[in-house]
Design a protein around this motif. Structure first.
Motif, PDB file in Angstrom:
ATOM      1  N   GLN A 117     -12.229  -4.859  41.771  1.00 17.79           N
ATOM      2  CA  GLN A 117     -13.627  -5.195  42.048  1.00 17.79           C
ATOM      3  C   GLN A 117     -14.343  -5.862  40.874  1.00 17.79           C
ATOM      4  N   LEU A 118     -13.613  -6.366  39.903  1.00 19.76           N
ATOM      5  CA  LEU A 118     -14.254  -6.973  38.741  1.00 19.76           C
ATOM      6  C   LEU A 118     -15.038  -8.223  39.132  1.00 19.76           C
ATOM      7  N   HIS A 119     -16.337  -8.186  38.870  1.00 20.73           N
ATOM      8  CA  HIS A 119     -17.213  -9.332  39.086  1.00 20.73           C
ATOM      9  C   HIS A 119     -17.817  -9.740  37.749  1.00 20.73           C
ATOM     10  N   LEU A 120     -17.836 -11.036  37.493  1.00 18.43           N
ATOM     11  CA  LEU A 120     -18.396 -11.565  36.251  1.00 18.43           C
ATOM     12  C   LEU A 120     -19.429 -12.643  36.581  1.00 18.43           C
ATOM     13  N   TYR A 121     -20.463 -12.702  35.767  1.00 18.96           N
ATOM     14  CA  TYR A 121     -21.483 -13.739  35.964  1.00 18.96           C
ATOM     15  C   TYR A 121     -20.926 -15.062  35.458  1.00 18.96           C
ATOM     16  N   ASN A 122     -20.960 -16.060  36.322  1.00 21.81           N
ATOM     17  CA  ASN A 122     -20.427 -17.378  35.998  1.00 21.81           C
ATOM     18  C   ASN A 122     -21.577 -18.343  35.787  1.00 21.81           C
ATOM     19  N   SER A 123     -21.752 -18.799  34.578  1.00 18.85           N
ATOM     20  CA  SER A 123     -22.832 -19.748  34.282  1.00 18.85           C
ATOM     21  C   SER A 123     -22.659 -21.045  35.059  1.00 18.85           C
ATOM     22  N   LEU A 124     -21.448 -21.312  35.506  1.00 17.16           N
ATOM     23  CA  LEU A 124     -21.178 -22.551  36.229  1.00 17.16           C
ATOM     24  C   LEU A 124     -21.922 -22.594  37.559  1.00 17.16           C
ATOM     25  N   GLY A 125     -22.052 -21.446  38.207  1.00 19.16           N
ATOM     26  CA  GLY A 125     -22.787 -21.405  39.471  1.00 19.16           C
ATOM     27  C   GLY A 125     -24.014 -20.528  39.409  1.00 19.16           C
TER      28      GLY A 125
END
Length: 674
Positions: A117-125
């Motif tokens: 369930q690892l979620h990371l904030y993506n500056s790309l979107g």
């Protein structure tokens, strides 16, 4: 007694009296245990090194000897089969070892969430996304490193502690991680520092690189798998520049000897991370380019001021400069042209060397790579055309990271309209001082070494992970004091629990009779530890939410202190097994946060020494003051006694009356200004 034997004594099924001793015949990692009655299989986790023990009586007899050995995957596989067949019922201790320790690793079901369930904030979107690596089971990660011209400051610590937590989380999730963090060892600032001190650029870079490594080690940041230097990859940078020029995205400014990237050849330039439109780039791109433009504009401004006060007004990227035969305005594009650029937003790929500067040969003459190209070339040469994660400070989003994307797109000629060469772009927030970004250019920075002269490195790390990595963090002395006090509480609790657990074998009869290894209390205790791990794992799986993870271990710390010090806690029959279960979960969680637990007593001693230093005292002076207080209490001079106590507390020394063991004080928050 060796660690495995000690674990066998401490953690064996509590309804049996077991005695263990090492045996040289079986090797240093095994022990022989003496049982009082027959038993099939049991397995238990050793707190020493996070290993597991497996014991089985090989024969029935009056002495009931059994061999204890590390728990292996093969042994576990056969155990599962027997459990399925119903021929062997797993007791709670075996289940605990199955769930928590296997072959020296820790694939606890609670930690599986990090991969699932690892979620990371993506500056790309600009959104949180589920993390999926390009190659199953493997992760490639690149983080922009330091320019080694001075000692690293707290802003650097913030960045590299944040990505150290990410590195640890990925490893905890079971990924094989290639973590690359570059070192910029050739730069204008390095050249200037070398000239100031009459040193070579190599000497300056090496000095501050070693200083940086020492800082990272003290902050308990794991070393990256690769730490390449810019000067070691000049050839790769030149090759990439050649491809960029060949594809029409770069040009050679013959009058200056520099090579520039033509940003207008890429319609998407600046839009992927910074979301800038082309007109936003007219005033120039990048801090380094802006610094050069500002130098020219400052000179023009001084000249204008000498002619007319009105000439000093600047607006919309231009400065009023009286000029014969012109409108009197120097525009940003004209500034760019003076540098040999076709457009002010164009940035340097190759910089011609000046007299006395280091240089390397290239098709365009002697010089050195621009700042942005070193990262792009190292990423592709060391990690490949596409990587999983690229990280750095939010100040690098534009222009540095946008320029990296542009260079990689231009050199490969590939269509990356909607994505980039990195699937995830992650950026940590600033460290602010009085609401301004901490930076060397503003002169409001504190080096890591300066901070660690007064505070323990783990107090600084606790301070940094106490705020979510994407949020700005305000650096204050009060915040450091609070973090230092909390870190001391953490390690004091761990030290006290470990000391108390050494009493478990002698006290086993007091809690084994009704709450033994197979009792309901044991099940509840094991679940308690698992719940802690689950809470921390879920917090870290949610975009590395370290504040939430810290909050998840706050209540368990209170529970441990209740079991240690309150009358109700000390009378609890299951206190030892609860303490053991909670401690195991805490140690695993703290490892993910980069807070070591291998030697808490040493850490506490170091924290006390630093607290004395902050108070302007040493051990002997404190003993003298404490002696004066003891004398005052004997004489019933309570006013003097209380005055000494309050004065010490104001300086961060909290006395603990009624404590028999040394020390009889602990560090605490100082009063501001003390």
């Amino acid at each position: 007694m060796d660690p495995l034997s000690r674990a066998c004594v401490t953690m064996a099924p509590l309804r049996m009296r077991v005695g263990c001793f090492p045996t040289s015949k079986r090797g240093s990692n095994e022990a022989v245990c003496r049982w009082t009655r027959p038993r099939t299989w049991w397995t238990t986790s050793s707190h020493v090194g996070g290993r597991a023990l497996e014991c089985t009586p090989p024969r029935v007899g009056p002495r009931m000897r059994t061999a204890c050995r590390p728990f292996t995957a093969n042994a576990w596989t056969s155990r599962v089969e027997r459990e399925k067949d119903g021929t062997n019922e797993l007791d709670p201790a075996t289940k605990y070892a199955r769930d928590h320790v296997l072959d020296g690793k820790d694939p606890t079901p609670a930690w599986n969430v990090l991969q699932e369930q690892l979620h990371l904030y993506n500056s790309l979107g600009r959104t949180k996304e589920k993390f999926h690596p390009i190659a199953p089971g493997k992760v490639t990660m690149y983080v922009c490193g330091v320019t080694v011209y001075d000692h690293a400051h707290v802003g650097h610590a913030r960045a590299y502690v944040a990505f150290d937590v990410l590195y640890r989380v990925l490893k905890k999730a079971g990924y094989e991680v290639q973590y690359c963090r570059n070192v910029t060892d050739i730069d204008d600032k390095i050249i200037n520092r070398a000239q100031e001190r009459d040193l070579t650029t190599e000497q300056v870079a090496e000095t501050y690189f070693r200083s940086f490594q020492n800082d990272m080690e003290r902050l308990h940041c794991l070393p990256p798998t690769m730490e390449p230097r810019a000067t070691q990859h000049i050839r790769e940078a030149v090759d990439m520049i050649e491809r960029i020029v060949e594809r029409g995205h770069g040009y050679f400014a013959e009058d200056k000897g520099d090579v520039y990237f033509a940003v207008r050849t890429l319609p998407e330039y600046g839009r992927k991370l910074a979301m800038r439109e082309p007109e936003d780039n007219k005033a120039g791109a990048g801090q380094r380019a802006r610094e050069k433009a500002e130098e020219m504009m400052a000179h023009a401004k001084e000249s204008a001021a000498a002619v007319s006060p009105e000439g000093t007004e600047a607006a919309a990227g231009m400065i009023a400069v009286p000029s014969e035969g012109s409108s009197g305005l120097i525009t940003a594009s004209q500034v760019g042209m003076s540098f040999g650029k076709r457009d002010a937003a164009d940035f340097a790929l190759w910089k011609a060397s000046k007299p006395g500067e280091p240089w390397w040969d290239s098709p365009w003459g002697r010089g050195r790579p621009g700042w942005h190209i070193e990262c792009s070339s190292m990423v592709q040469s060391l990690l490949g055309q596409r990587i999983d994660i690229h990280g750095g400070g939010v100040d690098l989003m534009f222009p540095h990271h946008e320029n990296e994307i542009a260079q990689c797109e231009a050199s490969c000629g590939c269509d990356t309209t909607h994505r980039s060469f990195s699937n995830f772009w992650m950026h940590n927030g600033f460290v602010n001082v009085d609401s301004e970004k901490m930076s060397k250019s503003l002169g409001n920075f504190f080096t890591i070494k300066e901070v660690l002269q007064s505070y323990h490195s783990l107090a600084l790390r606790w301070f940094l992970i106490g705020t979510h990595y994407r949020s700005a963090i305000n650096y204050t002395q009060r915040a450091l004091e609070e973090s230092s006090e909390r870190a001391y509480y953490l390690y004091q609790t761990i030290a006290d629990v470990r000391k108390e657990l050494t009493k478990a074998p002698e006290a086993s009869n007091s809690f084994a009779s009704d709450n033994g290894i197979g009792g309901k209390a044991q099940e509840q205790a094991l679940q308690e530890g698992k719940t802690i791990s689950q809470a921390v794992a879920h917090a870290l799986a949610d975009d590395l939410n370290t504040p939430l993870a810290i909050g998840a271990i706050s209540q368990p710390l209170k529970v441990l202190n209740d079991l240690l010090h309150t009358r109700k806690g000390r009378k609890a029959k299951d206190r030892f097994v609860r303490m053991s279960s909670i401690l195991t979960a805490l140690e695993s969680s703290l490892d993910c946060l980069g807070m070591p637990v291998d030697n808490p007593d040493s850490i506490l001693s170091e924290m006390r020494s630093l607290a004395l230093a902050r108070a302007g005292m040493n051990e002997e002076e404190l003993k003298k003051v404490l002696g004066q207080r003891i004398e005052a209490r004997k004489n019933k001079n309570f006013e003097l006694s209380d005055g000494i106590r309050n004065n010490l507390a104001a300086h961060g020394i909290m006395l603990m009356d009624g404590v028999a063991d040394e020390p009889q004080w602990k560090p605490a928050m100082r009063e501001l200004g003390s």
